[in-house]
Design a protein around this motif. Structure first.
Motif, PDB file in Angstrom:
ATOM      1  N   ASN A   1      36.291  36.269  46.607  1.00  0.00           N
ATOM      2  CA  ASN A   1      36.656  37.574  46.485  1.00  0.00           C
ATOM      3  C   ASN A   1      37.929  37.933  46.315  1.00  0.00           C
ATOM      4  O   ASN A   1      38.767  38.608  46.749  1.00  0.00           O
ATOM      5  CB  ASN A   1      36.292  38.086  47.874  1.00  0.00           C
ATOM      6  CG  ASN A   1      36.329  39.701  48.169  1.00  0.00           C
ATOM      7  OD1 ASN A   1      35.619  40.306  47.225  1.00  0.00           O
ATOM      8  ND2 ASN A   1      36.928  40.269  49.004  1.00  0.00           N
TER       9      ASN A   1
ATOM     10  N   ARG B   1      32.141  43.955  43.579  1.00  0.00           N
ATOM     11  CA  ARG B   1      33.192  44.269  44.349  1.00  0.00           C
ATOM     12  C   ARG B   1      33.381  45.907  44.589  1.00  0.00           C
ATOM     13  O   ARG B   1      34.071  46.392  45.380  1.00  0.00           O
ATOM     14  CB  ARG B   1      34.364  43.882  43.959  1.00  0.00           C
ATOM     15  CG  ARG B   1      34.798  42.366  43.879  1.00  0.00           C
ATOM     16  CD  ARG B   1      35.730  41.760  43.270  1.00  0.00           C
ATOM     17  NE  ARG B   1      37.129  42.528  43.328  1.00  0.00           N
ATOM     18  CZ  ARG B   1      37.862  42.160  44.393  1.00  0.00           C
ATOM     19  NH1 ARG B   1      37.277  41.425  45.384  1.00  0.00           N
ATOM     20  NH2 ARG B   1      39.130  42.948  44.494  1.00  0.00           N
TER      21      ARG B   1
ATOM     22  N   ASP C   1      31.714  40.275  52.382  1.00  0.00           N
ATOM     23  CA  ASP C   1      32.010  40.887  53.951  1.00  0.00           C
ATOM     24  C   ASP C   1      31.012  39.832  54.899  1.00  0.00           C
ATOM     25  O   ASP C   1      31.666  39.519  55.869  1.00  0.00           O
ATOM     26  CB  ASP C   1      31.649  42.342  53.995  1.00  0.00           C
ATOM     27  CG  ASP C   1      32.538  43.146  53.071  1.00  0.00           C
ATOM     28  OD1 ASP C   1      33.792  42.535  52.917  1.00  0.00           O
ATOM     29  OD2 ASP C   1      32.160  44.295  52.828  1.00  0.00           O
TER      30      ASP C   1
HETATM   31  C1  LIG Z   1      36.549  41.842  49.455  1.00  0.00           C
HETATM   32  O1  LIG Z   1      37.449  42.629  48.461  1.00  0.00           O
HETATM   33  C2  LIG Z   1      37.192  43.868  48.692  1.00  0.00           C
HETATM   34  C3  LIG Z   1      37.927  44.624  47.404  1.00  0.00           C
HETATM   35  O2  LIG Z   1      39.116  44.379  47.095  1.00  0.00           O
HETATM   36  C4  LIG Z   1      37.969  44.236  49.932  1.00  0.00           C
HETATM   37  O3  LIG Z   1      37.551  45.909  50.151  1.00  0.00           O
HETATM   38  C5  LIG Z   1      37.007  43.491  50.952  1.00  0.00           C
HETATM   39  O4  LIG Z   1      37.825  43.754  52.184  1.00  0.00           O
HETATM   40  C6  LIG Z   1      37.123  42.081  50.745  1.00  0.00           C
HETATM   41  N1  LIG Z   1      36.354  41.380  51.727  1.00  0.00           N
HETATM   42  C7  LIG Z   1      36.624  40.469  52.373  1.00  0.00           C
HETATM   43  C8  LIG Z   1      35.898  39.819  53.288  1.00  0.00           C
HETATM   44  O5  LIG Z   1      37.850  39.738  52.216  1.00  0.00           O
END
Ligand SMILES: *[C@@H]1O[C@H](CO)[C@@H](O)[C@H](O)[C@H]1NC(C)=O
Ligand SMILES: *[C@@H]1O[C@H](CO)[C@@H](O)[C@H](O)[C@H]1NC(C)=O
Ligand SMILES: *[C@@H]1O[C@H](CO)[C@@H](O)[C@H](O)[C@H]1NC(C)=O
Ligand SMILES: *[C@@H]1O[C@H](CO)[C@@H](O)[C@H](O)[C@H]1NC(C)=O
Length: 350
Positions: free
Chosen positions: A329, A141, A269
């Motif tokens: 996530n 992360r 992502d």
């Molecule tokens: C995944 O978690 C990170 C850290 O909290 C965040 O910045 C990111 O936007 C998240 N990605 C998605 C696809 O939700």
């Protein structure tokens, strides 16, 4: 049957425990791709060790073998137009049409208890020999925070008893621990249980060396941090003793999830999975359907509701979704689920 309102409230709380966590959608993928070529050492060093119950009969199972024993159905009809045979390398093809309504449905009548439901008992080394029964998924992360998901697969869930009758039995069972690491040091650990679970600081857990113990509930495979009886009638509270719904844990058979696992990194992502070893299948991780039979209707003679009219008290419930639906996530060590707070326990008995 006439029930006092207190008993009724208890029953309703219990019924709510029989459901699985609800799905969470991921936002649209981005292009950025982070790849890791080797499994971070700490993911293996601190991996949980799982104690299966001494009376367990439904052991961990080979993830791919589930496809050999099932056929995909939507609304109890076998669907067509997918690759044959289905494998872990093409299972995502089922997403194309009504993917979330697909149930991998046993080709055998499960009331005959076909042997494949029993899975593979770990051998004296803790290995489910010949059965890859675990998927370990690593989500880096950023800023030194890494979440490692240890996803345990069982071919069958025996749901225990409710008012003396069998309830919540289903084909396919996915459970997990998640360890949150900061700069390679484990900080918090999630234990999935029924509709939610419990979180603990790593420091307070029972361990063998540095590896925390997980106690898998008899049949339900809900994960606990301690042995004994677990009255789980009230969501997110593990009470000693027996109640309307009870899980049993002890040091029966030790299972080492590292010995029969696929290892992946997850890019949140892009919503992509990269295998640490190119021989590991990845397509199956995108499958959004269920890993067992759909809940049989009351018109099916196998079905029986403990409380007539309340479908959550049915003997046979529906199969679960897979790892993609476990909030890989997540922000806190707990998944988010409506009505639950993320209480990070600093003691095993608090
Ligand atoms: C995944 O978690 C990170 C850290 O909290 C965040 O910045 C990111 O936007 C998240 N990605 C998605 C696809 O939700
Ligand atoms: C453990 O599960 C088996 C079914 O797999 C069941 O027959 C047995 O009664 C269970 N034991 C307890 C203590 O619940
Ligand atoms: C999706 O499911 C619905 C309801 O079962 C059905 O009518 C429809 O034909 C399905 N669509 C596809 C593309 O299979
Ligand atoms: C990759 O997996 C294959 C099959 O399980 C195994 O034979 C091989 O040793 C693995 N390679 C590495 C680098 O771990």
């Amino acid at each position: 049957m006439s029930l006092s309102s207190n008993v009724l409230l208890g029953l309703l709380a219990a019924v709510s425990q029989l459901h699985h966590a609800s799905p969470m959608a991921f936002p649209a993928p981005l292009l950025e791709e982070r790849q890791a070529s080797t499994v971070p050492d700490f993911v293996s060093t601190y991996a949980p060790l799982v104690w299966l119950y001494s009376g367990e009969t439904y052991f961990p199972s080979d993830i791919g073998a589930q496809l050999d024993h099932t056929k995909p159905e939507v609304n109890f009809d076998v669907i067509t137009g997918y690759p044959m045979p289905l494998t872990l390398n093409n299972l995502d093809s089922l997403n194309a049409d009504n993917g979330s309504q697909v149930y991998l449905t046993s080709v055998d009548n499960i009331v005959t208890n076909p042997a494949w439901l029993n899975g593979v008992k770990p051998d004296s080394t803790g290995k489910t020999d010949g059965a890859v029964s675990v998927a370990i998924i690593v989500n880096d992360r950023g800023n030194g925070e890494v979440d490692a998901f240890y996803m345990y697969f069982y071919a069958y869930n025996w749901g225990g008893t409710f008012l003396g009758e069998d309830v919540d039995d289903h084909v396919g069972d996915w459970e997990h621990n998640m360890i949150r690491f900061q700069n390679g040091t484990p900080s918090q650990v999630w234990y999935s249980q029924h509709s939610f679970g419990e979180a603990f600081t790593y420091d307070c857990l029972e361990k063998q060396g540095v590896r925390p113990f997980t106690y898998s509930g008899n049949g339900s495979h809900a994960n606990y941090a301690i042995t004994g009886t677990h009255d789980h009638t009230i969501p997110n509270v593990d009470l000693p003793g027996t109640g309307i719904l009870t899980d049993y844990t002890d040091q029966g058979t030790l299972w080492d999830p590292l010995l029969s696992a696929y290892f992946y990194s997850f890019n949140a992502d892009a919503n992509t999975y990269t295998a640490y070893n190119s021989s590991y299948p990845t397509a199956w991780l995108q499958f959004v359907g269920q890993w067992g039979d759909e809940q049989y209707p009351n018109s099916d003679k196998r079905q029986h509701e403990v409380i007539p009219g309340i479908s959550a008290t049915a003997q046979y419930s529906g199969g679960p979704t897979g790892p993609e639906d476990k909030q890989l996530n997540r922000t806190a060590v707990c998944p988010t689920a409506s009505g639950y707070v993320c209480d990070i326990r600093t003691s095993l008995t608090s």
